[in-house]
Design an enzyme around this catalytic site. Structure first.
Site: not given
Length: 244
Positions: A14, A36, A63, A65, A69, A72, A127, A217
């Site tokens: 991150d 990640k 990651d 997410k 549709i 896609t 989370t 992280g």
């Protein structure tokens, strides 16, 4: 057990730049199992950051997410496969058709080759979400009911596992069985602050509950000794694996 535990530790990159990401990869390669790459870093650097990690011998959890549709998302799944990531995810709330389309796209992409396909994961409930958060968007069912429901939907659609809070791991195991990967963020060792995570456990607790991979992280990145922090987490995970 240390080697096995290390493979299960995912470090969340991150960060705000490719240079910073590469610095962390150089520092932690061999100390964690997977890196990640989330929306911020991918939007800033694009696919090059994935290639950089792989060039350094690292594995990647993409990651992003995906939630769109079915057509896609299926095409995005193919692009994730082309990048050679170890795992990537879609939102389970996108529904069975969307998830099944992504799973079929992955199967077809690897049908003629010998490469191992990535783990395709469904994101259940973030989370950071509480039951109040769910009510705000019109979901009146409790988290402990929604998570296994979404996990079963993901498994039925052909996904390899889910991303879920460690607090719901036991519920998912009972609903979906042992042969279903569970990746858990919301993991905070005793020496770290909880930050904005709501449903959390320590690394040892999460492994004991049945988690397959842990995403960590800030407890590593914010430590005065990141390598030492990663090692402490791996040792706690290894101890839980030995007890299990």
């Amino acid at each position: 057990m240390l080697v096995e535990a290390r493979k299960k530790l995912i470090f969340a990159l991150d960060v705000e730049s490719g240079a910073s990401a590469e610095e962390w990869v150089r520092r932690l390669r061999g100390k964690v199992g997977v890196f990640k790459v989330g929306k911020q870093l991918f939007t800033r650097c694009g696919p090059d950051v994935v290639r950089m990690i792989r060039d350094h011998g690292g594995e990647v959890f993409l990651d992003l997410k995906f939630h769109d549709i079915p057509n896609t998302v299926a095409k995005a799944a193919i692009e994730a496969c082309r990048l050679g990531v170890r795992m990537f995810n879609v939102h389970a709330l996108g529904g069975r058709a969307m998830m099944a389309g992504a799973a079929e796209a992955v199967r077809e992409y690897f049908a003629a080759g010998e490469d191992v396909p990535p783990l395709l994961l469904g994101v259940t409930i973030l989370t950071s979400s509480s039951e109040e958060t769910l009510r705000e968007v019109g979901v009146d069912r409790p988290v402990e009911e929604m998570v296994p429901r979404l996990a079963c939907l993901a498994k039925g659609a052909g996904l390899d596992g889910v991303v879920a809070s460690p607090r719901e791991v036991g519920l998912i195991r009972r609903a979906c069985g042992r042969d279903f990967a569970i990746v858990t963020p919301g993991v905070r060792p005793s020496f770290a602050e909880t930050n904005d995570q709501q449903r959390i456990m320590t690394p040892g607790e999460a492994i004991a509950a049945g988690s397959d991979f842990l995403v960590v992280g800030r407890p590593i990145a914010a430590s005065e000794d990141p390598v030492g922090a990663a090692q402490r987490i791996v040792e706690e995970m290894a101890a839980a694996l030995e007890e299990g």
